[in-house]
Design an enzyme around this catalytic site. Structure first.
Site, short mmCIF file in Angstrom:
data_model
loop_
_atom_site.label_atom_id
_atom_site.label_comp_id
_atom_site.label_asym_id
_atom_site.label_seq_id
_atom_site.Cartn_x
_atom_site.Cartn_y
_atom_site.Cartn_z
N LYS A 87 -10.33 0.34 -2.60
CA LYS A 87 -10.21 0.12 -1.15
C LYS A 87 -10.54 1.40 -0.40
CE LYS A 87 -6.99 -1.21 2.55
NZ LYS A 87 -5.64 -1.71 2.90
N LYS A 100 -6.94 3.45 -3.41
CA LYS A 100 -7.39 3.45 -2.01
C LYS A 100 -7.61 4.89 -1.57
CE LYS A 100 -5.43 2.10 2.52
NZ LYS A 100 -4.31 1.39 3.18
N ASP A 159 0.86 -1.18 0.00
CA ASP A 159 0.00 0.00 0.00
C ASP A 159 0.90 1.24 0.00
OD1 ASP A 159 -1.76 -2.12 0.59
OD2 ASP A 159 -3.09 -0.81 1.74
#
Length: 315
Positions: free
Chosen positions: A251, A215, A152
């Site tokens: 996400k 995300k 991430d």
């Protein structure tokens, strides 16, 4: 997990220049999502169980230890009490992944063993991303060397605020290359981007640079995942898929704490992107406390009453 990756494309600056967002319309659409489907009884329980398998169960605290991570991993392996799952005829339910700092990846890999649950690691100077690029790339490589299955990354918000799209693209592309075979989630930190147009443009640049998921947030910003921002990002994913044929995941992270939140974001996936985005290959929820409320609601569905807090281990 599917091996399909988003290979990315060249940077399309003309597409970015054409983006316009009708903010009131986005907000109106987002406000209708939580009430578009009335889910009760076993249907509600089914959607909540699906949310569990899409959770990136997360600990990103300054006091993380290998023991704390091992406890988190035990919860990831058995996220809902076995008696509740037996009553519903469900077996083998786990969370979608465990998300930790790079220094905790090895501990997570040991704790998860052969469970098949991926380990995701934040990297690139999380949460601010204010480190020299070579150090950010080195952190990615370290996490991958430790065994991380997913990375991430955080973007440099200044590139978005200054409309430096080529610089943003080049950095994310370098991060994608540093990930190797690990799949990459690009954290846009939408609470710092000031406008929905910037959110949409950053989403497209990240996908063009090869992000496998986009995300919303680190969970550390003043404003994290919201439905209007998520709607804009999902529309960008839909546009990217229509243009390239490549599916990019989504996400939301930060601020999703209740079972109602889990259902609302799944409705967003179903309404805007379709059923394929209701599986962990393409949908993850970044959360630390959400699982507790989901298990509480599942317990109520099975037993007809809410369990005492001490009966449900928190993550």
């Amino acid at each position: 997990m599917s091996g399909t990756r988003n290979p990315g494309t060249g940077l399309d600056a003309h597409l970015l220049g054409d983006i316009r967002i009708n903010t009131p319309a986005v907000e109106r659409r987002a406000a209708t999502l939580p009430v578009r489907r009335s889910l009760k009884k076993e249907w509600q329980a089914g959607w909540l169980l699906n949310a569990v398998r899409c959770i990136d169960l997360t600990t990103l605290s300054g006091d993380d230890t290998p023991d704390r991570v091992a406890r988190l991993c035990a919860k990831a392996r058995q996220p809902v009490a076995p008696d509740l799952l037996d009553a519903m005829g469900v077996q083998g339910l786990t969370t979608g992944a465990v998300c930790v700092y790079p220094t905790m990846v090895a501990a997570a890999k040991r704790a998860l063993g052969n469970s098949g649950i991926p380990v995701a690691s934040v990297a690139t100077g999380f949460p601010a991303g204010l480190m020299p690029l070579d150090l950010r790339l080195a952190e990615i490589r370290h996490a991958v060397d430790q065994g991380a299955d997913e990375i991430d990354i955080v973007i440099a918000r200044a590139h978005v605020l200054r409309a430096e799209w080529s610089a943003l693209y080049d950095e994310i592309r370098a991060m994608r290359d540093a990930c190797g075979t690990a799949r990459m989630k690009a954290i846009l930190a939408t609470g710092d981007l000031k406008s929905l147009e910037n959110v949409a443009r950053a989403s497209h640049v990240a996908m063009q640079a090869g992000a496998d998921w986009i995300k919303t947030s680190t969970g550390k910003e003043g404003v994290n995942a919201t439905l209007p921002v998520s709607l804009v990002m999902c529309r960008a994913i839909r546009d990217h898929h229509a243009r390239t044929g490549h599916k990019v995941g989504f996400k939301p992270a930060g601020g999703l704490r209740t079972a109602k939140d889990a259902i609302a974001w799944q409705i967003l996936m179903r309404e805007e992107l379709g059923r394929d985005w209701l599986a962990p290959d393409l949908f993850r929820i970044g959360a630390s406390s959400l699982l507790g409320d989901i298990e509480r609601q599942i317990s109520h569905h099975v037993t007809g009453r809410y369990a005492a807090g001490y009966r449900q281990a928190i993550a």
